[in-house]
Design a protein around this motif. Sequence first.
Motif, PDB file in Angstrom:
ATOM      1  N   ARG A 127       3.799   2.494   1.782  1.00 35.98           N
ATOM      2  CA  ARG A 127       3.487   0.902   2.274  1.00 35.98           C
ATOM      3  C   ARG A 127       3.149   0.913   3.645  1.00 35.98           C
ATOM      4  O   ARG A 127       2.260   0.116   4.124  1.00 35.98           O
ATOM      5  CB  ARG A 127       4.651   0.072   2.057  1.00 35.98           C
ATOM      6  CG  ARG A 127       4.756  -0.105   0.354  1.00 35.98           C
ATOM      7  CD  ARG A 127       5.839  -1.076   0.134  1.00 35.98           C
ATOM      8  NE  ARG A 127       5.729  -1.270  -1.305  1.00 35.98           N
ATOM      9  CZ  ARG A 127       6.263  -2.461  -1.800  1.00 35.98           C
ATOM     10  NH1 ARG A 127       6.926  -3.083  -1.126  1.00 35.98           N
ATOM     11  NH2 ARG A 127       6.509  -2.530  -3.131  1.00 35.98           N
ATOM     12  N   TRP A 281       5.925  -5.309   8.714  1.00 35.13           N
ATOM     13  CA  TRP A 281       6.323  -4.340   8.170  1.00 35.13           C
ATOM     14  C   TRP A 281       7.525  -4.587   7.294  1.00 35.13           C
ATOM     15  O   TRP A 281       7.936  -3.997   6.084  1.00 35.13           O
ATOM     16  CB  TRP A 281       6.597  -3.139   9.251  1.00 35.13           C
ATOM     17  CG  TRP A 281       7.262  -1.974   8.925  1.00 35.13           C
ATOM     18  CD1 TRP A 281       6.644  -0.918   8.291  1.00 35.13           C
ATOM     19  CD2 TRP A 281       8.785  -1.458   8.817  1.00 35.13           C
ATOM     20  NE1 TRP A 281       7.539   0.059   8.122  1.00 35.13           N
ATOM     21  CE2 TRP A 281       8.820  -0.233   8.474  1.00 35.13           C
ATOM     22  CE3 TRP A 281       9.721  -2.373   9.365  1.00 35.13           C
ATOM     23  CZ2 TRP A 281      10.078   0.450   8.501  1.00 35.13           C
ATOM     24  CZ3 TRP A 281      10.767  -1.598   9.525  1.00 35.13           C
ATOM     25  CH2 TRP A 281      11.088  -0.258   8.961  1.00 35.13           C
ATOM     26  N   ALA A 282       8.645  -5.259   7.889  1.00 37.26           N
ATOM     27  CA  ALA A 282       9.880  -5.610   7.084  1.00 37.26           C
ATOM     28  C   ALA A 282       9.798  -6.274   6.008  1.00 37.26           C
ATOM     29  O   ALA A 282      10.169  -5.974   4.877  1.00 37.26           O
ATOM     30  CB  ALA A 282      10.653  -6.337   8.121  1.00 37.26           C
ATOM     31  N   ARG A 283       8.753  -7.316   5.803  1.00 31.50           N
ATOM     32  CA  ARG A 283       8.325  -8.110   4.920  1.00 31.50           C
ATOM     33  C   ARG A 283       7.599  -7.183   3.508  1.00 31.50           C
ATOM     34  O   ARG A 283       7.849  -7.183   2.476  1.00 31.50           O
ATOM     35  CB  ARG A 283       7.645  -9.140   5.314  1.00 31.50           C
ATOM     36  CG  ARG A 283       6.733  -9.931   4.257  1.00 31.50           C
ATOM     37  CD  ARG A 283       7.781 -10.663   3.375  1.00 31.50           C
ATOM     38  NE  ARG A 283       7.136 -11.312   2.175  1.00 31.50           N
ATOM     39  CZ  ARG A 283       7.723 -11.859   1.057  1.00 31.50           C
ATOM     40  NH1 ARG A 283       9.047 -11.712   1.085  1.00 31.50           N
ATOM     41  NH2 ARG A 283       6.833 -12.293   0.078  1.00 31.50           N
ATOM     42  N   GLY A 285       7.622  -4.116   3.308  1.00 27.21           N
ATOM     43  CA  GLY A 285       8.295  -2.808   2.812  1.00 27.21           C
ATOM     44  C   GLY A 285       9.090  -3.269   1.916  1.00 27.21           C
ATOM     45  O   GLY A 285       9.611  -2.471   0.969  1.00 27.21           O
ATOM     46  N   SER A 286       9.884  -4.536   2.032  1.00 29.01           N
ATOM     47  CA  SER A 286      10.925  -5.078   1.068  1.00 29.01           C
ATOM     48  C   SER A 286      10.475  -5.605   0.270  1.00 29.01           C
ATOM     49  O   SER A 286      11.315  -6.358  -0.708  1.00 29.01           O
ATOM     50  CB  SER A 286      11.947  -5.608   1.946  1.00 29.01           C
ATOM     51  OG  SER A 286      11.238  -6.877   2.573  1.00 29.01           O
ATOM     52  N   ARG A 287       9.366  -6.100  -0.161  1.00 31.27           N
ATOM     53  CA  ARG A 287       8.842  -7.283  -1.029  1.00 31.27           C
ATOM     54  C   ARG A 287       8.598  -6.594  -2.440  1.00 31.27           C
ATOM     55  O   ARG A 287       8.268  -5.334  -2.319  1.00 31.27           O
ATOM     56  CB  ARG A 287       7.762  -8.031  -0.804  1.00 31.27           C
ATOM     57  CG  ARG A 287       6.376  -7.783  -0.898  1.00 31.27           C
ATOM     58  CD  ARG A 287       5.642  -8.916  -0.627  1.00 31.27           C
ATOM     59  NE  ARG A 287       4.281  -8.720  -1.006  1.00 31.27           N
ATOM     60  CZ  ARG A 287       3.316  -9.554  -0.755  1.00 31.27           C
ATOM     61  NH1 ARG A 287       3.143 -10.459   0.074  1.00 31.27           N
ATOM     62  NH2 ARG A 287       2.035  -9.268  -1.209  1.00 31.27           N
ATOM     63  N   ASP A 288       8.923  -7.460  -3.265  1.00 32.44           N
ATOM     64  CA  ASP A 288       8.618  -6.974  -4.708  1.00 32.44           C
ATOM     65  C   ASP A 288       6.919  -7.396  -5.171  1.00 32.44           C
ATOM     66  O   ASP A 288       6.559  -8.427  -4.810  1.00 32.44           O
ATOM     67  CB  ASP A 288       9.330  -7.451  -5.841  1.00 32.44           C
ATOM     68  CG  ASP A 288      10.632  -7.146  -5.633  1.00 32.44           C
ATOM     69  OD1 ASP A 288      11.000  -6.082  -5.201  1.00 32.44           O
ATOM     70  OD2 ASP A 288      11.624  -8.104  -5.744  1.00 32.44           O
TER      71      ASP A 288
ATOM     72  N   GLN B   4      14.325  -1.784  -4.331  1.00 33.74           N
ATOM     73  CA  GLN B   4      14.759  -2.169  -2.880  1.00 33.74           C
ATOM     74  C   GLN B   4      16.325  -2.623  -3.083  1.00 33.74           C
ATOM     75  O   GLN B   4      16.491  -3.755  -3.899  1.00 33.74           O
ATOM     76  CB  GLN B   4      14.093  -3.277  -2.338  1.00 33.74           C
ATOM     77  CG  GLN B   4      12.689  -2.745  -2.141  1.00 33.74           C
ATOM     78  CD  GLN B   4      12.529  -1.742  -0.803  1.00 33.74           C
ATOM     79  OE1 GLN B   4      13.376  -1.859   0.004  1.00 33.74           O
ATOM     80  NE2 GLN B   4      11.333  -0.976  -0.915  1.00 33.74           N
ATOM     81  N   ARG B   9      16.824  -3.648   2.382  1.00 31.13           N
ATOM     82  CA  ARG B   9      16.258  -4.928   2.892  1.00 31.13           C
ATOM     83  C   ARG B   9      16.679  -5.302   4.246  1.00 31.13           C
ATOM     84  O   ARG B   9      15.881  -5.847   5.150  1.00 31.13           O
ATOM     85  CB  ARG B   9      16.172  -6.053   1.869  1.00 31.13           C
ATOM     86  CG  ARG B   9      15.169  -6.716   1.807  1.00 31.13           C
ATOM     87  CD  ARG B   9      15.211  -7.790   0.458  1.00 31.13           C
ATOM     88  NE  ARG B   9      14.692  -7.102  -0.655  1.00 31.13           N
ATOM     89  CZ  ARG B   9      14.244  -7.828  -1.472  1.00 31.13           C
ATOM     90  NH1 ARG B   9      14.211  -9.252  -1.569  1.00 31.13           N
ATOM     91  NH2 ARG B   9      13.561  -7.190  -2.493  1.00 31.13           N
ATOM     92  N   ARG B  12      15.509  -3.157   7.220  1.00 31.01           N
ATOM     93  CA  ARG B  12      14.481  -3.457   7.411  1.00 31.01           C
ATOM     94  C   ARG B  12      14.067  -4.557   8.261  1.00 31.01           C
ATOM     95  O   ARG B  12      13.457  -4.754   9.536  1.00 31.01           O
ATOM     96  CB  ARG B  12      13.440  -3.623   6.115  1.00 31.01           C
ATOM     97  CG  ARG B  12      12.872  -2.320   5.775  1.00 31.01           C
ATOM     98  CD  ARG B  12      11.886  -2.636   4.473  1.00 31.01           C
ATOM     99  NE  ARG B  12      11.288  -1.089   4.399  1.00 31.01           N
ATOM    100  CZ  ARG B  12      10.161  -0.742   4.785  1.00 31.01           C
ATOM    101  NH1 ARG B  12       9.525  -1.493   5.621  1.00 31.01           N
ATOM    102  NH2 ARG B  12       9.682   0.466   4.585  1.00 31.01           N
ATOM    103  N   TRP B  13      14.812  -5.663   7.954  1.00 32.37           N
ATOM    104  CA  TRP B  13      14.606  -6.959   8.765  1.00 32.37           C
ATOM    105  C   TRP B  13      15.520  -6.932   9.981  1.00 32.37           C
ATOM    106  O   TRP B  13      15.208  -7.776  10.859  1.00 32.37           O
ATOM    107  CB  TRP B  13      15.256  -8.234   8.041  1.00 32.37           C
ATOM    108  CG  TRP B  13      14.093  -8.692   6.999  1.00 32.37           C
ATOM    109  CD1 TRP B  13      14.016  -8.509   5.689  1.00 32.37           C
ATOM    110  CD2 TRP B  13      12.846  -9.240   7.081  1.00 32.37           C
ATOM    111  NE1 TRP B  13      12.874  -8.997   5.131  1.00 32.37           N
ATOM    112  CE2 TRP B  13      12.341  -9.564   5.985  1.00 32.37           C
ATOM    113  CE3 TRP B  13      12.348  -9.802   8.374  1.00 32.37           C
ATOM    114  CZ2 TRP B  13      10.663 -10.261   6.105  1.00 32.37           C
ATOM    115  CZ3 TRP B  13      11.198 -10.426   8.363  1.00 32.37           C
ATOM    116  CH2 TRP B  13      10.396 -10.665   7.230  1.00 32.37           C
TER     117      TRP B  13
END
Lengths: 291, 388
Positions: A127, A281-283, A285-288, B4, B9, B12-13
């Motif tokens: 990602r 990047w945070a969003r 990388g972590s979203r479904d 995740q 999470r 990451r944030w």
Amino acid sequence: MSTVETRARPVVRTRRPVLVSFGRLLGSELGLTFRRPRNLAMLAVLGAVPVLIGVVLRIVTGDGAAGGPEAMLSMVAGNGLALTFASMFVLVPLLLPVTLAVVAGDSVAGEASLGTLRYLLTAPAGRTRLLAVKYANAVIFGFAVTSVVALTALVTGFLLFPAGPITLLSGSTVPLAEGLLRVLIMIGYVGVGMAALAAVALAFSTLTEVPIGAIAATVVLVVIAQVLGTIPQLSVLQPYLLTSWWGSFDGVLRDPVATGEMGEGLLAFGAYIVLFGSIAWARFGSRDVTS
Amino acid sequence: MQPQTRRGRAVRWGVPVAVVAVIGAAAGTGPVIAAVQGEPTLPERTAEQLLVEAAGTAKSGEMPPMSGTVVETASFGIPGLPQVTGESSSPLSLLSGSHEAKVWYGGDNRMRLALPGRMSETNLIVNGDQAWMYESEGNKATRIKLPADAAAQPQPPLPTAAVTPQEAAKQLLAMAAEHSTVSVTNNEQVAGRTVYQLVLAPKAAGSLVKEVRLALDGETYVPLRVQVYAKNAIEPAFEVGYSTVTFSPPAAENFTFTPPAGAKVEEITLGEAGPGKQEKEVKKEVAGMFDLVGKGWTTVAVVPFDLAKMTAGAERGEPAGAEQGERGGFDEPALAETVLKAAKQVNGSWGSGRLIETKLATALLTDDGRLLAGAVTPDVLFEAAGRK
């Protein structure tokens, strides 16, 4: 849509060195961006603006009107090179950012809305790398738009107006070659400014599956920032607004070049890129990803 | 795709949050770090020693060659004053907001002052007995001829030139006499230089000025900043100072000017006709016109003032006012009217009138046709008005 077919290629290949696969992915991404009729139309429209300004100025010879932008336009009559700066002055506040918002805002949300995002994610690219490719693509498009505007302005300017040494805002005159060098610096500065906006649009793009939402949000943000920038009581906000630094490209027209102010501008752009890049990047990388 | 976890999470944030913290810290604490690094490195000086040194530099005019950016910030809180953008270089625009100018000083009467605006710039270039003003708006170059006797002490015609720290410091030093408490600090930083800071606090209770701070460069004694604090305010009401400064001779190109091709070239001679003489005449007239009541910081100026005449002027659009308005970019009679509208109706044993209060100054327009003004509280004005 040909999106899926074009993207299918790297999927079947085995793992390659990171740089090569990044390059391939970026290449296919750029191919899509620059073949898309919508993007080409935007490039053509922006490229036509300097021509329009040039032709109008040639027909209606200005009688030295007072005031900033008008005076800038009347400067063009004396030197074709000035058309480049005048066009950029006209386009940088809104039209150029809108173009960038369309491309960068569409980058992730567009794939999601077409349902192609999950196919992209099945590739062993990861990602983060996909996001980097999307961002690089938007940045390159930003530089391309800026260069197209500058080039058409240069060509129009030299066809319609005399070319030669150019007078700077400070009243000193520099030879044509140095003028062209200053145009290059301007393209670089405006390009980085647009890259900062691209980071904002990319962050919005990862938040939604509706591309028009990300695009509209970016444009609205630009307009709000412009409005806030004109309210004198809120002048404390100005150093933190992206839009207030875009106009500082006029530093290349000063003697000596306003390196201090433009340096600060570049720092502000850098801060925006890092901040909104990390949010994207945070969003992302972590979203479904469901579509 | 790996599921995740909540923790992943959060981690990451954490990155954007950290970025915000870092950027905020860099933007907010930059000056603090600089201030902490600049622990007292200057030898102790008394206020008197410092004033002598500063006066010496100011008088001899032997400033070291330097260049830098001067920032002027004013928030007088004048009621009804229209806010103007940074593009205007009119004198009135200096009364509100923040303005920036670039200064190059090369010694031997050579200096350049540039006022940048958006896609425009106004330059004043003084080289010996030659002076040029160039305005990029309209591509206009003005050659300013200085009369022979004035050549040694060129008086820049730009009103903004009067707000360089040097000029402001000279005016301040004249006031520093017996009416103030004077103290000196030696660990302040201005534009990255360690400075002596001279703090003058008025003794009189009726003054609106809390203190005036003058920062002098630790090595060269060049004034680098002047701040005027009003009572009950944390931020200075007026500040002019260098934001960047370099003490090295600037490039010689800065002091040469040739009108660019196609520029409108005009010539004015100072001292015979034009703004210079007008200014002198006005000064002479004004000097004969007003009385000063009180001493030091609580001095009150009393000027005969006919309100009816002025309002009539506003209605007719008096030519003199219109001319001024054109120069300053303002319609001055109209401006006066808006300021008057904000005035408060007051009366007392001295009579009645209208009071205009700002952070640093108070003005009283009495109904018997006098204007009293000073950097004082209204009470001092009322007292002065009662004295007649």
